[in-house]
Design a protein around this motif. Structure first.
Motif, PDB file in Angstrom:
ATOM      1  N   PRO A   1       8.096  13.605 -27.702  1.00  0.00           N
ATOM      2  CA  PRO A   1       8.194  14.137 -26.186  1.00  0.00           C
ATOM      3  C   PRO A   1       7.793  15.528 -26.095  1.00  0.00           C
ATOM      4  N   VAL A   2       8.016  16.231 -27.194  1.00  0.00           N
ATOM      5  CA  VAL A   2       7.724  17.943 -26.795  1.00  0.00           C
ATOM      6  C   VAL A   2       6.096  18.020 -26.600  1.00  0.00           C
ATOM      7  N   MET A   3       5.233  17.657 -27.723  1.00  0.00           N
ATOM      8  CA  MET A   3       3.794  17.793 -27.718  1.00  0.00           C
ATOM      9  C   MET A   3       3.363  16.994 -26.408  1.00  0.00           C
ATOM     10  N   THR A   4       4.088  15.895 -26.004  1.00  0.00           N
ATOM     11  CA  THR A   4       3.377  15.044 -24.780  1.00  0.00           C
ATOM     12  C   THR A   4       3.761  16.230 -23.643  1.00  0.00           C
ATOM     13  N   GLU A   5       4.879  16.913 -23.571  1.00  0.00           N
ATOM     14  CA  GLU A   5       4.963  17.785 -22.250  1.00  0.00           C
ATOM     15  C   GLU A   5       4.051  19.006 -22.267  1.00  0.00           C
ATOM     16  N   ILE A   6       4.012  19.469 -23.610  1.00  0.00           N
ATOM     17  CA  ILE A   6       3.148  20.550 -23.613  1.00  0.00           C
ATOM     18  C   ILE A   6       1.603  20.387 -23.168  1.00  0.00           C
ATOM     19  N   CYS A   7       1.138  19.209 -23.644  1.00  0.00           N
ATOM     20  CA  CYS A   7      -0.162  18.714 -23.391  1.00  0.00           C
ATOM     21  C   CYS A   7      -0.110  18.647 -21.914  1.00  0.00           C
TER      22      CYS A   7
ATOM     23  N   ARG B   1      -6.051  16.155 -23.200  1.00  0.00           N
ATOM     24  CA  ARG B   1      -5.791  14.740 -22.796  1.00  0.00           C
ATOM     25  C   ARG B   1      -5.575  13.889 -23.969  1.00  0.00           C
ATOM     26  N   GLY B   2      -6.443  13.841 -24.920  1.00  0.00           N
ATOM     27  CA  GLY B   2      -6.487  13.247 -26.073  1.00  0.00           C
ATOM     28  C   GLY B   2      -5.316  13.338 -27.047  1.00  0.00           C
ATOM     29  N   GLN B   3      -5.007  14.662 -26.915  1.00  0.00           N
ATOM     30  CA  GLN B   3      -3.695  15.143 -27.835  1.00  0.00           C
ATOM     31  C   GLN B   3      -2.454  14.710 -27.300  1.00  0.00           C
ATOM     32  N   ARG B   4      -2.674  14.436 -25.823  1.00  0.00           N
ATOM     33  CA  ARG B   4      -1.466  13.976 -25.185  1.00  0.00           C
ATOM     34  C   ARG B   4      -1.341  12.382 -25.550  1.00  0.00           C
ATOM     35  N   GLU B   5      -2.272  11.732 -25.484  1.00  0.00           N
ATOM     36  CA  GLU B   5      -2.228  10.332 -25.661  1.00  0.00           C
ATOM     37  C   GLU B   5      -1.674  10.094 -27.091  1.00  0.00           C
TER      38      GLU B   5
ATOM     39  N   ARG C   1       1.900  27.705 -30.260  1.00  0.00           N
ATOM     40  CA  ARG C   1       2.304  28.639 -31.826  1.00  0.00           C
ATOM     41  C   ARG C   1       3.850  28.307 -31.867  1.00  0.00           C
ATOM     42  N   GLU C   2       4.630  28.281 -30.731  1.00  0.00           N
ATOM     43  CA  GLU C   2       6.178  28.033 -30.740  1.00  0.00           C
ATOM     44  C   GLU C   2       6.306  26.347 -31.329  1.00  0.00           C
ATOM     45  N   TYR C   3       5.576  25.668 -30.931  1.00  0.00           N
ATOM     46  CA  TYR C   3       5.536  24.215 -31.306  1.00  0.00           C
ATOM     47  C   TYR C   3       5.553  23.962 -32.693  1.00  0.00           C
ATOM     48  N   LEU C   4       4.412  24.773 -33.342  1.00  0.00           N
ATOM     49  CA  LEU C   4       4.083  24.539 -34.687  1.00  0.00           C
ATOM     50  C   LEU C   4       5.333  25.441 -35.510  1.00  0.00           C
ATOM     51  N   VAL C   5       6.023  26.370 -35.101  1.00  0.00           N
ATOM     52  CA  VAL C   5       6.728  27.028 -35.704  1.00  0.00           C
ATOM     53  C   VAL C   5       8.384  26.338 -35.791  1.00  0.00           C
ATOM     54  N   ARG C   6       8.671  26.069 -34.389  1.00  0.00           N
ATOM     55  CA  ARG C   6      10.030  25.476 -34.013  1.00  0.00           C
ATOM     56  C   ARG C   6      10.255  24.234 -34.790  1.00  0.00           C
TER      57      ARG C   6
ATOM     58  N   GLU D   1      14.622  20.587 -27.370  1.00  0.00           N
ATOM     59  CA  GLU D   1      15.571  20.044 -28.113  1.00  0.00           C
ATOM     60  C   GLU D   1      15.672  18.821 -28.196  1.00  0.00           C
ATOM     61  N   LYS D   2      14.619  18.151 -27.668  1.00  0.00           N
ATOM     62  CA  LYS D   2      14.173  16.501 -27.903  1.00  0.00           C
ATOM     63  C   LYS D   2      13.276  16.157 -29.092  1.00  0.00           C
ATOM     64  N   TRP D   3      13.048  17.531 -29.950  1.00  0.00           N
ATOM     65  CA  TRP D   3      12.142  17.249 -31.178  1.00  0.00           C
ATOM     66  C   TRP D   3      12.880  16.434 -32.088  1.00  0.00           C
TER      67      TRP D   3
END
Ligand SMILES: [Fe+2]
Ligand SMILES: [Fe+2]
Length: 260
Positions: free
Chosen positions: A147-153, A135-139, A83-88, A22-24
């Protein structure tokens, strides 16, 4: 059993409840983050082959086979979350995802090495490189403010680190059992090491260049993958050089005795 217990108690997470979907917001959309997410998803999507091939190799060992199945479950969530990230987030459509799936699964992954011990070496390296990619993707996600990709990573990287750690511990046991043989296998895998997506993913070259921007390079490979691995399993570069000389000598003795 120790790996499984720790995973059950401390590392379980849910794609549905533990990611702050919900934060995206639209302003977090970033083409590099999205392309990397899609690339990592591609590598995670060969899961049917990883599970099937690995299980065939280890089916005679209860511990290894059960580890592998649990490992597969954990990996399955990585692909799902990406996958969910890209579509949502609307950065890819369902249709694009289905095309991507078709392209990815039109090829299949094969075991790069044929013995469990060599696969432990491969696993220790591959999981650590994968950890580095997340780790690189998170940075980058932190820098962009997503915040969504940060937590996924964070969640995925924690799993990948645990996987690498498991294979490293397996290698310590192998060294205790047969040090010269294990050293030879480490050498062999290092000389032939390639990441799983290299010959399979579409546009791998371009994708790697994008991923390079998120932190995987030769230097970081030596510093963050090889050096800590050697330290953890208690070997040095000198041990490997000695193992190489021993292999060369062994080969020339065999060739010598064959030509006699
Ligand atoms: Fe993964
Ligand atoms: Fe993993």
């Amino acid at each position: 059993m120790e790996f499984f217990e720790l995973a059950e108690r401390k590392r379980r997470w849910s794609v549905f409840d533990d990611i702050p979907w919900e934060k995206w917001e639209e302003r977090f959309a970033d083409p590099v983050l999205a392309t990397c997410a899609e690339t990592f998803l591609g590598v995670e999507m060969y899961l049917p082959d990883y599970v099937a091939e690995g299980l065939n190799l280890t089916r005679d060992s209860f511990g290894q086979a059960w580890f592998h199945v649990n490992w597969g479950y954990e990996e399955s969530k990585h692909g799902l979350a990406l996958r969910e990230y890209l579509v949502r987030t609307g950065q890819r459509s369902e249709e694009q995802m289905r095309d991507y799936e078709r392209t990815i699964l039109s090829k299949s992954w094969e075991l790069p090495f044929r013995t469990p011990r060599r696969m432990f070496v491969y696993g220790a390296l591959q999981e650590k490189v994968t950890w580095m990619s997340y780790r690189g993707q998170r940075e980058r996600a932190i820098a962009v403010g997503d915040p969504v990709m940060t937590e996924i990573c964070r969640l995925i990287a924690r799993d990948e680190a645990a996987h690498s750690d498991f294979y490293q511990k397996a290698l310590i046991a192998c060294i205790q059992e047969d040090e010269p043989g294990t050293l030879r296998d480490i050498l062999h895998v290092l000389e032939n090491f390639r990441m799983p997506g290299e010959e399979l993913l579409p546009d791998y070259e371009t994708r790697t260049q994008v991923a390079m921007g998120t932190g995987v390079s030769r230097e970081t490979f030596f510093r963050d993958v090889l050096a800590p691995l050697f330290k953890k399993i208690g070997i040095t570069r000198k041990d490997l050089i000695r193992a190489r000389h021993a292999t060369v000598e062994q080969r020339s003795t065999i060739v010598g005795s064959e030509s006699r």
